[in-house]
Design an enzyme around this catalytic site. Structure first.
Site: not given
Length: 269
Positions: A47, A65, A74-76, A149, A151, A182, A200, A209-212
């Site tokens: 990203q 992306n 994006c969590g990360n 986002n 999932h 995702n 992703e 993937c932080g949000t994942g």
């Protein structure tokens, strides 16, 4: 125009960060983002992150992306940005305002509240997002959660045995998901531990993937499969996810700055 960047990663999910909070950059486009993210002819990243001024928070974070598409969260990257900023902050994203707080080995992020309504994911038509009566090549009855986002989450006996690189693109682009999705495949290890792999959207298989991790943990908690605080193990390492009584999600994990450099904007425009 010579532009400075920071190369960072969270559990191997890597980012190029451009800081335009004090000095404006030319307008970022999908084509420029895609060129910078290219691992052969650009800097290379999952990203591209652009930091800008905000009228509603301490600053704004835009997320592009690898394929150049702009996404909501994006969590990360949020943890990486917390490390770069160096102090607690409220950050505006397209998916909502989040709170970040750096720590000695990474950061903690208030990821906001999960959304479960079918039209908030969004889906193309109404379905029970706790157990959707759909399937793809043996992956069946997933859940869906939006954490900034979209999932979709499948619980399987062995996440490592799923050919996610083959089925991931099919699910990502299925008409059921008008904004793409995702794809998460997860194995419940015990009441406090989940193993997870993620396809992703716009990136492909990712080490983290932080949000994942947030979406998968919350879906498992919603189903009563794990406690309200759990460790999520991804190929790149572990994240700690809490779904608090106030309905907000907190994600804690490492972030690292790899190096800094500069590039000539016109080479990628």
């Amino acid at each position: 125009m010579r532009v400075a960047f920071s190369k960072m990663h969270g559990l191997g999910n890597d980012f190029v960060v451009l800081d335009a909070r004090e000095e404006a950059l030319p307008a970022m486009t999908s084509a420029v983002a895609r060129a910078l993210a290219d691992r052969r002819e650009g800097i290379g990243c999952d990203q591209l992150i652009v930091l800008e001024p905000s009228v509603s928070a301490d600053f704004r974070m835009r997320i592009f992306n690898h394929d150049g598409g702009e996404v909501e969260a994006c969590g990360n990257a949020s943890r990486a940005v917390a490390l770069l900023h160096g102090s607690p902050a409220r950050v505006e994203t397209s998916g909502g305002t989040i709170g970040v707080e750096p720590s000695e080995d990474g950061a903690s992020v208030d990821m906001g509240t999960p959304r479960f309504d079918w039209d908030a994911i969004p889906l193309a038509y109404p379905l029970d997002t706790a157990s959707m009566p759909v399937g793809w090549d043996g992956l069946e009855t997933p859940g869906a959660v939006n954490v900034g986002n979209p999932h979709v989450i499948f619980f399987v006996e062995d996440a490592d045995a799923v050919a996610l690189e083959e089925i991931g693109p099919t699910i990502e682009h299925d008409p059921l998901f008008p904004q793409r999705v995702n794809v998460n495949v997860a194995t419940i290890v015990d009441r406090t531990h989940i193993r997870l792999r993620v396809w992703e959207r716009g990136v492909g298989l990712t080490r983290a993937c932080g949000t994942g991790a947030c979406a998968t943990a919350v879906h498992a908690m919603r189903r009563g499969l794990v406690e309200r605080e759990a460790r999520v193990t991804l190929p790149g390492g572990d994240l700690r996810i809490e779904w608090n009584e106030d309905n907000r999600i907190r994600m804690t994990g490492p972030a690292t700055e790899s190096y800094r450099g500069t590039f000539e904007w016109d080479h990628f425009a």
